[in-house]
Design an enzyme around this catalytic site. Sequence first.
Site, mmCIF file in Angstrom:
data_model
loop_
_atom_site.group_PDB
_atom_site.id
_atom_site.type_symbol
_atom_site.label_atom_id
_atom_site.label_comp_id
_atom_site.label_asym_id
_atom_site.label_seq_id
_atom_site.Cartn_x
_atom_site.Cartn_y
_atom_site.Cartn_z
ATOM 1 N N ALA A 24 0.800 -1.225 0.000
ATOM 2 C CA ALA A 24 0.000 0.000 0.000
ATOM 3 C C ALA A 24 0.832 1.274 0.000
ATOM 4 C CB ALA A 24 -0.937 0.002 1.209
ATOM 5 N N PHE A 35 -4.821 0.793 3.634
ATOM 6 C CA PHE A 35 -6.001 0.147 4.213
ATOM 7 C C PHE A 35 -6.026 0.221 5.726
ATOM 8 C CE2 PHE A 35 -7.284 -1.186 0.202
ATOM 9 C CZ PHE A 35 -8.487 -1.868 0.287
ATOM 10 N N ARG A 36 -4.907 -0.065 6.384
ATOM 11 C CA ARG A 36 -4.953 -0.302 7.826
ATOM 12 C C ARG A 36 -4.276 0.760 8.676
ATOM 13 N NH1 ARG A 36 -6.867 -5.322 8.952
ATOM 14 N NH2 ARG A 36 -6.991 -6.779 7.204
ATOM 15 N N GLN A 105 0.254 -6.408 -3.629
ATOM 16 C CA GLN A 105 -0.876 -6.607 -2.727
ATOM 17 C C GLN A 105 -1.965 -5.569 -2.982
ATOM 18 O OE1 GLN A 105 2.052 -6.397 0.607
ATOM 19 N NE2 GLN A 105 0.847 -8.048 1.503
ATOM 20 N N ASP A 108 -5.466 -1.298 -6.681
ATOM 21 C CA ASP A 108 -5.803 -0.057 -7.386
ATOM 22 C C ASP A 108 -5.524 -0.079 -8.880
ATOM 23 O OD1 ASP A 108 -2.909 0.531 -7.552
ATOM 24 O OD2 ASP A 108 -3.095 1.027 -5.426
ATOM 25 N N HIS A 123 -4.446 -9.708 -4.734
ATOM 26 C CA HIS A 123 -5.784 -9.481 -4.188
ATOM 27 C C HIS A 123 -6.760 -8.968 -5.239
ATOM 28 C CE1 HIS A 123 -3.355 -8.877 -0.244
ATOM 29 N NE2 HIS A 123 -3.634 -10.148 -0.444
ATOM 30 N N CYS A 131 -20.150 -9.447 -13.491
ATOM 31 C CA CYS A 131 -21.450 -9.720 -12.892
ATOM 32 C C CYS A 131 -21.332 -10.892 -11.930
ATOM 33 C CB CYS A 131 -22.474 -10.022 -13.982
ATOM 34 S SG CYS A 131 -24.073 -10.568 -13.320
ATOM 35 N N CYS A 154 -28.154 -9.650 -17.213
ATOM 36 C CA CYS A 154 -29.053 -10.422 -16.348
ATOM 37 C C CYS A 154 -29.573 -9.635 -15.147
ATOM 38 C CB CYS A 154 -28.358 -11.698 -15.873
ATOM 39 S SG CYS A 154 -27.089 -11.414 -14.611
#
Length: 243
Positions: A24, A35-36, A105, A108, A123, A131, A154
Site C-alpha cells: 500500500a 487500508f490499515r 498486494q 488499485d 488481491h 457480474c 441479467c
Amino acid sequence: MKHDLETLKHIIDSSNRITFFTGAGVSVASGVPDFRSMGGLFDEISKDGLSPEYLLSRDYLEDDPEGFINFCHKRLLFVDTMPNIVHDWIAKLERNQQSLGIITQNIDGLHSDAGSQHVDELHGTLNRFYCNVCHKSYTKSDVIDRTLKHCDNCGGAIRPDIVLYGEMLDQPTIIRALNKIEHADTLVVLGSSLVVQPAAGLISHFKGDNLIIINKDRTPYDSDATLVIHDDMVSVVKSLMTE
C-alpha cells in the site's frame, strides 16, 4: 542515506532479473489510502456503520448485493488516482528488460496504468469488474462512465474483480508470483509491512542475490535483507533518479 542510495543504484544497475513486491505504501502518493494505517481506508469505512471486514466480504455481497455495490461505488473506485513516480520507475525498468515483473498486494491497478505488463495482483484489481451472477465482464470505465451497478445482461450485481474476505486467492496468480520470486536475482520490496499472509510468506521463497526493502516501518524480513531503507518511497525514487 547517500551511501544507501549509491548501494541501491549499484544493485539495480547490475541486476537483470528484478522482481518487485509492492504494498500500500507505493500508492499513498497517488491518493489511494493505506487500508490499515491510522486515517486509512479501514478508518473511513468504519464510518459507514459496519465493520470493514464485513463490508469487504463475500458474506456482505450475498446478504445485501445492493448495499455491497453502493459501498464499492462510494469507497473503492478511486476515480481520480494516477500512477506516481514509483509506478513509472518500475514500469521503465520492465521496458528496459531488467525486470521480471511485479507482485502486488494493491488492488488499485496503478501498476498496469503506468504501463507495466507483467503484474501479478494477489488481491485482484479494481480495473476489472464482472457480474456476480452471469460473470459478464466490465471495465472500470464501463462502471464509472455509466454509473453501472447492475448487469445489462441479467440484472445481477456488478462487483470488482478483487479477493473479498471469505474468498480464496487465485492459485494461478500465486504460482506466477512464486515463479517470479524464485527466478529473480534481486527482489525489491516497496511499501509493504510483509505481515499479511499468505502474500508476505512468498518472500521466504527468494534465493537470489539481493533482497532490498524500502518501507517507512520495520518488517519481519529486515534482518535478512541486503539493504533496508526506512523512508518514503517517492523520496527515495526521486533521489535515485537524480544520482
